[in-house]
Design a protein around this motif. Structure first.
Motif, PDB file in Angstrom:
ATOM      1  N   GLN A   9       0.833  -1.209   0.000  1.00 34.21           N
ATOM      2  CA  GLN A   9       0.000   0.000   0.000  1.00 34.21           C
ATOM      3  C   GLN A   9       0.870   1.262   0.000  1.00 34.21           C
ATOM      4  OE1 GLN A   9      -3.788   0.110   1.579  1.00 34.21           O
ATOM      5  NE2 GLN A   9      -3.544   1.998   2.738  1.00 34.21           N
ATOM      6  N   GLY A  15      -2.535   7.957  -2.549  1.00 28.24           N
ATOM      7  CA  GLY A  15      -3.261   8.739  -1.559  1.00 28.24           C
ATOM      8  C   GLY A  15      -2.280   9.514  -0.713  1.00 28.24           C
ATOM      9  N   THR A  65     -10.740   6.395   4.727  1.00 29.06           N
ATOM     10  CA  THR A  65     -10.457   5.001   4.379  1.00 29.06           C
ATOM     11  C   THR A  65      -9.197   4.932   3.525  1.00 29.06           C
ATOM     12  OG1 THR A  65     -11.640   4.944   2.272  1.00 29.06           O
ATOM     13  CG2 THR A  65     -12.958   4.564   4.264  1.00 29.06           C
ATOM     14  N   GLY A  66      -8.672   3.720   3.394  1.00 26.45           N
ATOM     15  CA  GLY A  66      -7.439   3.493   2.651  1.00 26.45           C
ATOM     16  C   GLY A  66      -7.526   3.807   1.171  1.00 26.45           C
ATOM     17  N   ASP A  67      -8.725   4.060   0.658  1.00 27.15           N
ATOM     18  CA  ASP A  67      -8.855   4.454  -0.750  1.00 27.15           C
ATOM     19  C   ASP A  67      -8.120   5.764  -1.032  1.00 27.15           C
ATOM     20  OD1 ASP A  67     -10.441   2.269  -1.138  1.00 27.15           O
ATOM     21  OD2 ASP A  67     -12.331   3.370  -1.018  1.00 27.15           O
ATOM     22  N   LYS A  68      -8.182   6.682  -0.077  1.00 31.57           N
ATOM     23  CA  LYS A  68      -7.530   7.986  -0.256  1.00 31.57           C
ATOM     24  C   LYS A  68      -6.488   8.266   0.829  1.00 31.57           C
ATOM     25  CE  LYS A  68     -11.199  10.438  -2.779  1.00 31.57           C
ATOM     26  NZ  LYS A  68     -12.216   9.411  -2.932  1.00 31.57           N
ATOM     27  N   VAL A  70      -3.777   6.594   2.755  1.00 31.83           N
ATOM     28  CA  VAL A  70      -3.034   5.329   2.737  1.00 31.83           C
ATOM     29  C   VAL A  70      -2.371   5.027   4.078  1.00 31.83           C
ATOM     30  CG1 VAL A  70      -2.666   5.289   0.252  1.00 31.83           C
ATOM     31  CG2 VAL A  70      -0.995   6.451   1.702  1.00 31.83           C
ATOM     32  N   ARG A  96     -10.255   0.178   8.447  1.00 34.49           N
ATOM     33  CA  ARG A  96     -10.174   1.298   7.526  1.00 34.49           C
ATOM     34  C   ARG A  96      -9.184   1.081   6.381  1.00 34.49           C
ATOM     35  NH1 ARG A  96     -14.810   3.226   7.976  1.00 34.49           N
ATOM     36  NH2 ARG A  96     -15.232   4.902   9.415  1.00 34.49           N
ATOM     37  N   HIS A 291      -5.979  14.293  -1.452  1.00 39.63           N
ATOM     38  CA  HIS A 291      -5.764  13.097  -2.284  1.00 39.63           C
ATOM     39  C   HIS A 291      -5.500  13.507  -3.726  1.00 39.63           C
ATOM     40  CE1 HIS A 291      -7.424   9.894  -4.952  1.00 39.63           C
ATOM     41  NE2 HIS A 291      -6.638   9.133  -4.197  1.00 39.63           N
TER      42      HIS A 291
END
Length: 297
Positions: A9, A15, A65-68, A70, A96, A291
């Motif tokens: 990640q 992110g 969350t880890g989408d944006k 990291v 998360r 982000h």
């Protein structure tokens, strides 16, 4: 060795890293900006309860969350506390998808040769062992450069890499943070000296070993490109350094391969008085903008 899924990640770096690591000295200011006046608490314990409540509210927000986001950097007390019934680091990663880091420095020495070195950390090995056991991926340590002084900057970088080696030995990923104060007149000169010193020490790392770097946003766009591209660097992240979020984002977007690690610029506009809907909307906007700037390069 650090967790392989967390490593992937961070290497992708799609992110930014949230800096949720205000310590004792900076907590009252952080709470004040959040709308919690100093008369709302009378002891350090109450103050830390309030800042943890703020951090937990950020972590539990739907946008976090880890989408944006990291990764997230935690203060030691935050690592030792719970969020939604789980240890903070466990909550971040398992609920998360956010990689947890720990701030380890104990403050700054008095200025000498234009820089402030880190104070000694005699209990660091014990802290690192506790962090590794608690699911922490890496650590962050900060020192400060206030002048383009080659002797001082070499001392800062040498200390950062010495502590980084101790962290690597403990199985964690070090974030080395030699911050250049953004208001100094010779900032560009300091950044040139800093990059030269960093590259020299990076070249001495054992093959396959990596560190992360947390640096002030540079005066000239892509100044740190050689660091971004160095095989000894997993990721270069940028601190906002006092810039307001829009200004920090605009500068960050001009620097390829660098992602944000913002603190004040992330929490800007958040308030204890906001409803959850207002808070989540404000945080969601902040996260989306940081982000976007982080992946722009």
């Amino acid at each position: 060795m650090p967790n392989s899924a967390m490593t992937q990640q961070m290497q992708r770096g799609a992110g930014f890293i949230a800096a949720l690591d205000q310590s004792g000295g900076s907590t009252p200011k952080a709470l004040g900006l959040y709308g919690v006046a100093q008369n709302a608490y009378s002891t350090d314990a109450e103050m830390y309860d309030l800042i943890h409540a703020m951090r937990a509210r950020i972590m539990q927000s739907p946008a976090f969350t880890g989408d944006k986001v990291v990764g997230a950097i935690l203060f030691e007390q935050t690592m030792d506390r719970m969020v939604d019934g789980l240890p903070t680091a466990t909550y971040l990663w398992e609920k998360r998808g956010v990689v947890p880091f720990l701030k380890i420095d104990k403050g700054l020495e008095a200025e000498a040769d234009g820089v402030q070195l880190m104070k000694p950390m005699p209990d660091l090995d014990a802290l690192l062992a506790r962090a590794a056991k608690g699911g922490i991926f890496g650590t962050k340590e900060r020192s400060v450069i206030n002048a383009a002084n080659a002797k001082g900057i070499e001392a800062i970088v040498a200390q950062q890499f010495a502590v980084g080696a101790q962290i690597t030995t403990a199985g964690l990923m070090p974030i080395l943070e030699p911050e250049v104060t953004i208001s100094i007149a010779d900032k560009a000169e300091a950044e040139a000296l800093l990059q030269t010193a960093l590259l020299r020490h990076l070249d001495l790392l054992p093959k396959g070993q990596q560190v992360m770097l947390k640096l002030s946003l540079p005066t000239n766009a892509n100044h740190y490109k050689a660091l971004v591209d160095h095989p000894g660097v997993m990721k270069v992240v940028a601190l906002s350094g006092g810039h307001a979020r829009d200004a920090a984002n605009a500068i960050l977007a001009q620097n390829q391969g660098i992602i944000a690690s913002f603190s004040r610029a992330l929490s800007e506009g958040l308030s204890a008085q906001q409803t959850d809907a207002e808070f989540d909307a404000t945080l969601g906007h902040a996260i989306a903008s940081i982000h976007a700037a982080s992946i722009a390069g």
